[in-house]
Design an enzyme around this catalytic site. Structure first.
Site, mmCIF file in Angstrom:
data_model
loop_
_atom_site.group_PDB
_atom_site.id
_atom_site.type_symbol
_atom_site.label_atom_id
_atom_site.label_comp_id
_atom_site.label_asym_id
_atom_site.label_seq_id
_atom_site.Cartn_x
_atom_site.Cartn_y
_atom_site.Cartn_z
ATOM 1 N N ILE A 84 0.851 -1.185 0.000
ATOM 2 C CA ILE A 84 0.000 0.000 0.000
ATOM 3 C C ILE A 84 0.894 1.245 0.000
ATOM 4 O O ILE A 84 1.547 1.556 1.005
ATOM 5 C CB ILE A 84 -0.949 0.016 1.210
ATOM 6 N N GLU A 128 -9.211 1.932 -14.466
ATOM 7 C CA GLU A 128 -8.966 2.354 -15.845
ATOM 8 C C GLU A 128 -8.047 3.573 -15.861
ATOM 9 O O GLU A 128 -7.039 3.589 -16.563
ATOM 10 C CB GLU A 128 -10.287 2.653 -16.555
ATOM 11 N N ARG A 150 -4.569 2.629 -14.425
ATOM 12 C CA ARG A 150 -3.631 1.972 -15.333
ATOM 13 C C ARG A 150 -3.073 2.934 -16.367
ATOM 14 O O ARG A 150 -1.919 2.798 -16.808
ATOM 15 C CB ARG A 150 -4.317 0.768 -15.983
ATOM 16 N N GLU A 168 -0.466 -2.259 -10.298
ATOM 17 C CA GLU A 168 -1.799 -1.935 -10.824
ATOM 18 C C GLU A 168 -2.342 -3.060 -11.703
ATOM 19 O O GLU A 168 -2.958 -2.838 -12.742
ATOM 20 C CB GLU A 168 -1.746 -0.629 -11.619
#
Length: 385
Positions: free
Chosen positions: A155, A240, A243, A363
């Site tokens: 994280i 989305e 990335r 990711e």
């Protein structure tokens, strides 16, 4: 260059100047010391970088996705860790703006826009990475609260985050599994501990931690959107732009490696001429520039698709896959061009080589990206003509 409105071009230019003036002169010392870049983060706050995904109504700028990608590339060109510091934060801002209740947006977005608080995403668990439907962190209802138990790992920004978008199961028995997943907007407090910091090959300076939830209580109002079972769909939409952001980080690393190699190849001489005139080196530079240019166009194409409102997981997955693999290839080529100096900590090339792999596994690994791409190709009946 992707054409942007004058205001957005000015934002990109401002960040570029910040990188050249403030970041590149100090990055080597900070990175080698694994020092949190407090002063640079403060400058980023002042430039409005943390508000790029926050709507204007809440004090942000809410730039287009191509502008967001180009700002990310500029930051990563200076130091990929700085782009990472605003990556998850921007995804959470996007989730709040798109799915948050009025109360949630009012509580967090104005302070996120200024960087007063920064956000983190908590998806990955020690027992599983990219298979988000298999998470085991649970949030069971107890009166007006959720009680959370579980562990999250890898994280970024975990210690300093003012809000954490926590992916968890509000209904572990749901069928299909994704129907029982929610996102809780968690804040540091009793029952939430940073159990350890993770040592990394690259991506220095910014903390990456493991979070442990043991009887952590969050109010029902902390559930993103206020409706159970929507978390998986919400996060997939958020990923989305996430990335695209990771792909743009890869572009920044690739660009820095290319720029350094081009400059070095003109300065360094062997056998009486600059090394770029040797075909073996010149070919490396030509391939590096070509691959970078192709990756950049793919990232900007994904950003435009995202802004169109269409589903863009295919395009974002392609951009992330190709740009990250390209960054790794270019970073290795940069080491080759620099020769022995490419292996020296006195040059930045070795940092690019250590930072580049993160975008391949982060990711959603590139292996998962290929699965997403293939599934979408079948679902859409192939690529559009």
């Amino acid at each position: 260059m992707d054409p942007l409105a004058d205001e957005e071009e000015a934002i990109v230019a401002t960040v570029r100047a910040f990188v050249d003036r403030d970041v590149r002169p100090v990055v080597r010392e900070l990175e080698h010391g694994d020092v949190y870049p407090e002063r640079l983060i403060e400058r980023m706050k002042g430039l409005g970088v943390f508000g790029l995904a926050v709507p204007r109504a809440y004090g942000g700028v809410a730039v287009s996705a191509p502008c967001f990608a180009r700002v990310t590339e500029e930051l990563a060109r200076g130091w990929m860790s700085l782009a990472g510091a605003m990556g998850g934060h921007s995804v959470v801002a996007t989730l709040l703006a798109r799915f948050g209740t009025p109360g949630q947006r009012a509580r967090y977005l104005p302070r996120m826009a200024t960087g007063e608080i920064r956000a983190a995403m908590a998806l990955t668990e020690p027992g599983g990475g990219s298979d988000l439907q298999a998470i085991t962190t649970t949030a069971r209802r107890d009166g007006e609260d959720y009680v959370v138990d579980g562990t999250k790992t890898w994280i970024s920004n975990a210690r300093r985050a003012g809000v954490i978008a926590l992916l968890c199961k509000t209904d572990p028995a749901a069928t299909p599994p994704h129907a029982g997943i929610g996102i809780l907007l968690a804040e540091h407090g009793e029952g939430l501990a940073v159990s350890r910091d993770l040592s990394k090959l690259g991506y220095k300076g910014v903390e990456t931690c493991e979070l442990s939830f043991a009887g952590y209580r969050a109010p029902r109002a902390a559930l993103l959107g206020g409706e159970e079972g929507q978390g998986f769909t919400q996060m997939m939409k958020g990923l989305e732009i996430g990335r695209i952001q990771v792909a743009a980080r890869a572009l920044g690393v690739a660009r820095a490696a290319l720029d350094d190699s081009l400059a070095y190849a003109q300065q360094r001489e062997s056998f009486g001429k600059p090394i770029w005139r040797h075909q073996s080196v010149g070919n490396q530079l030509a391939d590096m520039a070509t691959r970078y240019s192709a990756a950049r166009q793919l990232v900007l194409h994904a950003a435009r698709c995202y802004d169109s409102g269409r589903r863009s997981d295919l395009e974002a997955g392609m951009a992330k896959l190709f740009a990250s693999e390209t960054a790794m290839e270019i970073a290795l080529s940069a080491v080759r061009v620099h020769g022995g100096y490419g292996y020296s900590t006195e040059f930045d090339v070795e940092r690019y080589f250590r930072d580049a792999p993160l975008m391949i596994v982060g990711e959603g690994t590139n292996e998962i990206q290929r699965n997403v791409i293939a599934a979408q190709l079948v679902a859409r009946g192939g690529l559009p003509r």
